[in-house]
Motif scaffolding. Structure first.
Motif, PDB file in Angstrom:
ATOM      1  N   UNK A 101     -12.710  64.072 -44.749  1.00 23.24           N
ATOM      2  CA  UNK A 101     -11.849  63.717 -45.865  1.00 23.24           C
ATOM      3  C   UNK A 101     -12.404  62.438 -46.479  1.00 23.24           C
ATOM      4  N   UNK A 102     -12.084  62.200 -47.732  1.00 24.36           N
ATOM      5  CA  UNK A 102     -12.637  61.057 -48.462  1.00 24.36           C
ATOM      6  C   UNK A 102     -11.547  60.053 -48.793  1.00 24.36           C
ATOM      7  N   UNK A 103     -11.879  58.789 -48.605  1.00 25.56           N
ATOM      8  CA  UNK A 103     -11.008  57.704 -49.049  1.00 25.56           C
ATOM      9  C   UNK A 103     -11.812  56.822 -49.983  1.00 25.56           C
ATOM     10  N   UNK A 104     -11.316  56.637 -51.198  1.00 26.50           N
ATOM     11  CA  UNK A 104     -11.974  55.761 -52.162  1.00 26.50           C
ATOM     12  C   UNK A 104     -11.371  54.375 -52.000  1.00 26.50           C
ATOM     13  N   UNK A 105     -12.177  53.473 -51.474  1.00 26.86           N
ATOM     14  CA  UNK A 105     -11.699  52.123 -51.175  1.00 26.86           C
ATOM     15  C   UNK A 105     -11.964  51.207 -52.367  1.00 26.86           C
ATOM     16  N   UNK A 106     -11.853  49.901 -52.161  1.00 29.34           N
ATOM     17  CA  UNK A 106     -12.290  48.955 -53.177  1.00 29.34           C
ATOM     18  C   UNK A 106     -13.752  49.215 -53.503  1.00 29.34           C
ATOM     19  N   UNK A 107     -14.311  48.571 -54.506  1.00 25.30           N
ATOM     20  CA  UNK A 107     -15.584  49.021 -55.082  1.00 25.30           C
ATOM     21  C   UNK A 107     -16.858  48.673 -54.324  1.00 25.30           C
ATOM     22  N   UNK A 108     -16.786  47.907 -53.239  1.00 23.54           N
ATOM     23  CA  UNK A 108     -18.021  47.500 -52.570  1.00 23.54           C
ATOM     24  C   UNK A 108     -18.070  48.000 -51.128  1.00 23.54           C
ATOM     25  N   UNK A 114     -14.091  47.478 -44.127  1.00 21.78           N
ATOM     26  CA  UNK A 114     -12.755  46.983 -43.785  1.00 21.78           C
ATOM     27  C   UNK A 114     -11.790  48.147 -43.547  1.00 21.78           C
ATOM     28  N   UNK A 115     -11.844  49.153 -44.405  1.00 23.44           N
ATOM     29  CA  UNK A 115     -10.962  50.304 -44.255  1.00 23.44           C
ATOM     30  C   UNK A 115     -11.262  51.050 -42.958  1.00 23.44           C
ATOM     31  N   UNK A 116     -12.539  51.186 -42.625  1.00 17.49           N
ATOM     32  CA  UNK A 116     -12.939  51.892 -41.402  1.00 17.49           C
ATOM     33  C   UNK A 116     -12.425  51.176 -40.161  1.00 17.49           C
ATOM     34  N   UNK A 117     -12.575  49.852 -40.122  1.00 14.29           N
ATOM     35  CA  UNK A 117     -12.100  49.070 -38.971  1.00 14.29           C
ATOM     36  C   UNK A 117     -10.588  49.221 -38.817  1.00 14.29           C
ATOM     37  N   UNK A 118      -9.900  49.048 -39.931  1.00 11.04           N
ATOM     38  CA  UNK A 118      -8.440  49.117 -39.930  1.00 11.04           C
ATOM     39  C   UNK A 118      -7.963  50.495 -39.465  1.00 11.04           C
ATOM     40  N   UNK A 119      -8.595  51.555 -39.981  1.00  9.87           N
ATOM     41  CA  UNK A 119      -8.195  52.909 -39.611  1.00  9.87           C
ATOM     42  C   UNK A 119      -8.506  53.198 -38.145  1.00  9.87           C
ATOM     43  N   UNK A 120      -9.636  52.698 -37.652  1.00 10.98           N
ATOM     44  CA  UNK A 120      -9.980  52.883 -36.237  1.00 10.98           C
ATOM     45  C   UNK A 120      -8.924  52.247 -35.344  1.00 10.98           C
ATOM     46  N   UNK A 121      -8.475  51.062 -35.706  1.00  6.63           N
ATOM     47  CA  UNK A 121      -7.465  50.375 -34.900  1.00  6.63           C
ATOM     48  C   UNK A 121      -6.113  51.074 -34.976  1.00  6.63           C
ATOM     49  N   UNK A 260     -16.556  58.497 -38.545  1.00  3.47           N
ATOM     50  CA  UNK A 260     -16.399  57.924 -39.877  1.00  3.47           C
ATOM     51  C   UNK A 260     -17.761  57.501 -40.414  1.00  3.47           C
ATOM     52  N   UNK A 261     -17.887  57.521 -41.741  1.00 10.21           N
ATOM     53  CA  UNK A 261     -19.119  57.097 -42.404  1.00 10.21           C
ATOM     54  C   UNK A 261     -18.726  56.258 -43.612  1.00 10.21           C
ATOM     55  N   UNK A 262     -19.377  55.120 -43.766  1.00  5.22           N
ATOM     56  CA  UNK A 262     -19.153  54.301 -44.961  1.00  5.22           C
ATOM     57  C   UNK A 262     -20.318  54.478 -45.925  1.00  5.22           C
ATOM     58  N   UNK A 263     -19.997  54.663 -47.192  1.00  4.39           N
ATOM     59  CA  UNK A 263     -20.994  54.821 -48.256  1.00  4.39           C
ATOM     60  C   UNK A 263     -20.654  53.871 -49.402  1.00  4.39           C
ATOM     61  N   UNK A 264     -21.687  53.321 -50.018  1.00  2.00           N
ATOM     62  CA  UNK A 264     -21.512  52.531 -51.230  1.00  2.00           C
ATOM     63  C   UNK A 264     -22.877  52.448 -51.911  1.00  2.00           C
ATOM     64  N   UNK A 265     -23.242  51.289 -52.420  1.00  2.45           N
ATOM     65  CA  UNK A 265     -24.534  51.066 -53.082  1.00  2.45           C
ATOM     66  C   UNK A 265     -24.941  52.230 -53.984  1.00  2.45           C
ATOM     67  N   UNK A 266     -25.764  53.166 -53.501  1.00  7.47           N
ATOM     68  CA  UNK A 266     -26.310  54.196 -54.390  1.00  7.47           C
ATOM     69  C   UNK A 266     -25.460  55.442 -54.531  1.00  7.47           C
ATOM     70  N   UNK A 272     -23.169  51.450 -60.552  1.00  8.03           N
ATOM     71  CA  UNK A 272     -21.760  51.165 -60.808  1.00  8.03           C
ATOM     72  C   UNK A 272     -21.022  51.007 -59.482  1.00  8.03           C
ATOM     73  N   UNK A 273     -20.071  50.078 -59.406  1.00  2.00           N
ATOM     74  CA  UNK A 273     -19.366  49.841 -58.136  1.00  2.00           C
ATOM     75  C   UNK A 273     -18.579  51.063 -57.678  1.00  2.00           C
ATOM     76  N   UNK A 274     -18.808  51.452 -56.425  1.00  2.00           N
ATOM     77  CA  UNK A 274     -18.107  52.590 -55.846  1.00  2.00           C
ATOM     78  C   UNK A 274     -18.314  52.556 -54.344  1.00  2.00           C
ATOM     79  N   UNK A 275     -17.287  52.856 -53.582  1.00  2.00           N
ATOM     80  CA  UNK A 275     -17.400  52.906 -52.126  1.00  2.00           C
ATOM     81  C   UNK A 275     -16.477  53.982 -51.583  1.00  2.00           C
ATOM     82  N   UNK A 276     -16.943  54.633 -50.528  1.00  2.00           N
ATOM     83  CA  UNK A 276     -16.196  55.732 -49.919  1.00  2.00           C
ATOM     84  C   UNK A 276     -16.170  55.551 -48.413  1.00  2.00           C
ATOM     85  N   UNK A 277     -15.028  55.870 -47.817  1.00  2.00           N
ATOM     86  CA  UNK A 277     -14.944  56.046 -46.377  1.00  2.00           C
ATOM     87  C   UNK A 277     -14.737  57.526 -46.109  1.00  2.00           C
TER      88      UNK A 277
END
Length: 421
Positions: A101-108, A114-121, A260-266, A272-277
């Motif tokens: 499943x995808x979570x669109x977090x803040x842009x970086x 941060x979302x991954x750590x929080x969700x893991x806990x 979980x996988x964190x993606x951003x940058x490219x 353009x700013x974009x980040x996904x968990x």
């Protein structure tokens, strides 16, 4: 540069390394106000895998803007988001049998971490997170707890040690020490003093940490250990994902399935700013609005991100091109290393993230400065700053790749000539 030097904070970094004012860019080329042309082996620190102002993405973006498409949408349902999710599922997740499943977090990237750590806990009810030496996961406080470089942690040490344990990354300790085996042992021993963590987070290749490559077998072993002990595995693919290692995800060759996988940058494809968990469905424990952010819906990024996947990842052609360029770059850099073994100690990496290690930071810095003076933008990395990192756009034309390597080789020759005088 005058206004920047006068008014921007001392925290600025890249403008010190590359002291000119840039104006335009296309593909692997950047131009400055003096009409000088530079070949880009930095690629936005990995945010421009498809080059500057990619014409395919630009066309889609301009058309979307011209039609008054939604730009800012919070987490509202928008046409651009729907299309990105459809394309990402069809061409990235489903062919790899990944059911995230995808979570669109803040842009970086740090927002995704941060979302991954929080969700893991939240998901495990445990607080401790295990990370690695030379790790880099971002600069917000939660992510900074997982980042090893002393330079970034300075002044905050007392706050950053809570709920974090650092393990030696693969190859960090000489003599065959295996931190995966060590982790298994301490988690199996009730007398070890190590509390069972919520998760372990790692980069399969440590970019900022010095392009340290974890072998596939070690990653498989680590995955088996986390599963054995009921620990979540988070892979930070922010810099080395989106094709940088040759496959879309850096962990594909290892055949592992992170929790979980964190993606951003490219991921946006256009800078353009974009980040996904990405998370396994059973981990999606969020309540509506429990983790939020004003800029978690950059629809312009959704547009270019979908086009990047359609253009480059519908089949294996692009990853075959990356493999070819990687082999070429490795071959040439190893020749340069052998010819300059007095100042170069190693060449390593994977795909189109490759490191050349120098005897010291001073020598590496001299080379990058000389290269910049002659039209090549390339940066140093590693905790000691003695590693030069090759990070060209994945779609760089062979002519520019050749020219960039030539400038780099000439920079080495020039600094050695100066030292001989």
């Amino acid at each position: 540069m005058e206004q920047i030097r006068k008014h921007e904070s001392k925290v600025r970094g890249y403008s010190r390394s590359f002291p000119t004012t840039f104006t335009t860019a296309h593909g692997a080329i950047i131009n400055d106000e003096n009409h000088r042309q530079y070949i880009d082996f930095l690629a936005g620190a990995g945010a421009l895998n498809y080059g500057h102002n990619n014409p395919f993405f630009k066309m889609k973006l301009m058309d979307y803007i011209d039609k008054n498409g939604i730009t800012h949408g919070l987490d509202l349902a928008t046409e651009a988001k729907e299309e990105f999710i459809r394309v990402f599922n069809q061409y990235i997740l489903e062919p790899r049998e990944l059911k995230y499943k995808m979570q669109f977090t803040g842009p970086t990237g740090t927002n995704a971490v941060e979302a991954a750590i929080k969700l893991a806990q939240i998901s495990t009810g445990r607080n401790n997170i295990i990370t690695f030496t030379n790790a880099y996961h971002g600069h917000s406080k939660g992510a900074l707890r997982l980042t090893a470089n002393e330079h970034y942690r300075k002044g905050l040490e007392n706050e950053l040690n809570q709920f974090t344990s650092f393990l030696p990354y693969y190859g960090y300790v000489e003599g065959g020490f295996d931190s995966a085996d060590y982790l298994d042992q301490v988690l199996s021993d009730k007398g070890s003093g190590i509390d069972k963590p919520a998760a372990i987070i790692l980069e399969t290749i440590q970019g900022e940490g010095g392009v340290n490559v974890a072998p596939n077998e070690w990653l498989k072993k680590l995955r088996r250990i986390t599963e054995k002990h009921g620990i979540l595995m988070i892979v930070d693919d922010i810099q080395v994902g989106c094709g940088r290692t040759g496959k879309f995800f850096s962990f594909e060759e290892a055949g592992i399935y992170p929790d979980m996988v964190t993606l951003s940058k490219s991921i946006s494809g256009y800078g353009l700013p974009m980040a996904i968990l990405l998370m396994k469905p059973e981990l999606d424990k969020w309540e509506p609005g429990q983790h939020t952010g004003t800029f978690r819906g950059n629809n312009l990024a959704f547009v270019t991100a979908a086009e990047a996947i359609i253009k480059y990842w519908k089949d294996d052609k692009f990853q075959d091109e990356i493999k070819e360029k990687s082999a070429k770059l490795f071959r040439i850099l190893n020749i340069i290393k052998d010819e300059n073994s007095d100042i170069i100690t190693d060449v390593r990496g994977k795909g189109l993230i490759i490191a050349m290690e120098f005897i010291d930071a001073e020598t590496a810095s001299k080379v990058t400065r000389e290269a910049f003076e002659n039209g090549l933008i390339i940066e140093t990395c590693g905790s000691e700053g003695n590693i030069i990192k090759f990070l060209p756009p994945l779609n760089i034309h062979h002519n520019y790749l050749n020219e960039g390597i030539k400038i780099f080789e000439q920079a080495i020759e020039s600094i050695k000539e100066v030292e001989l005088v």
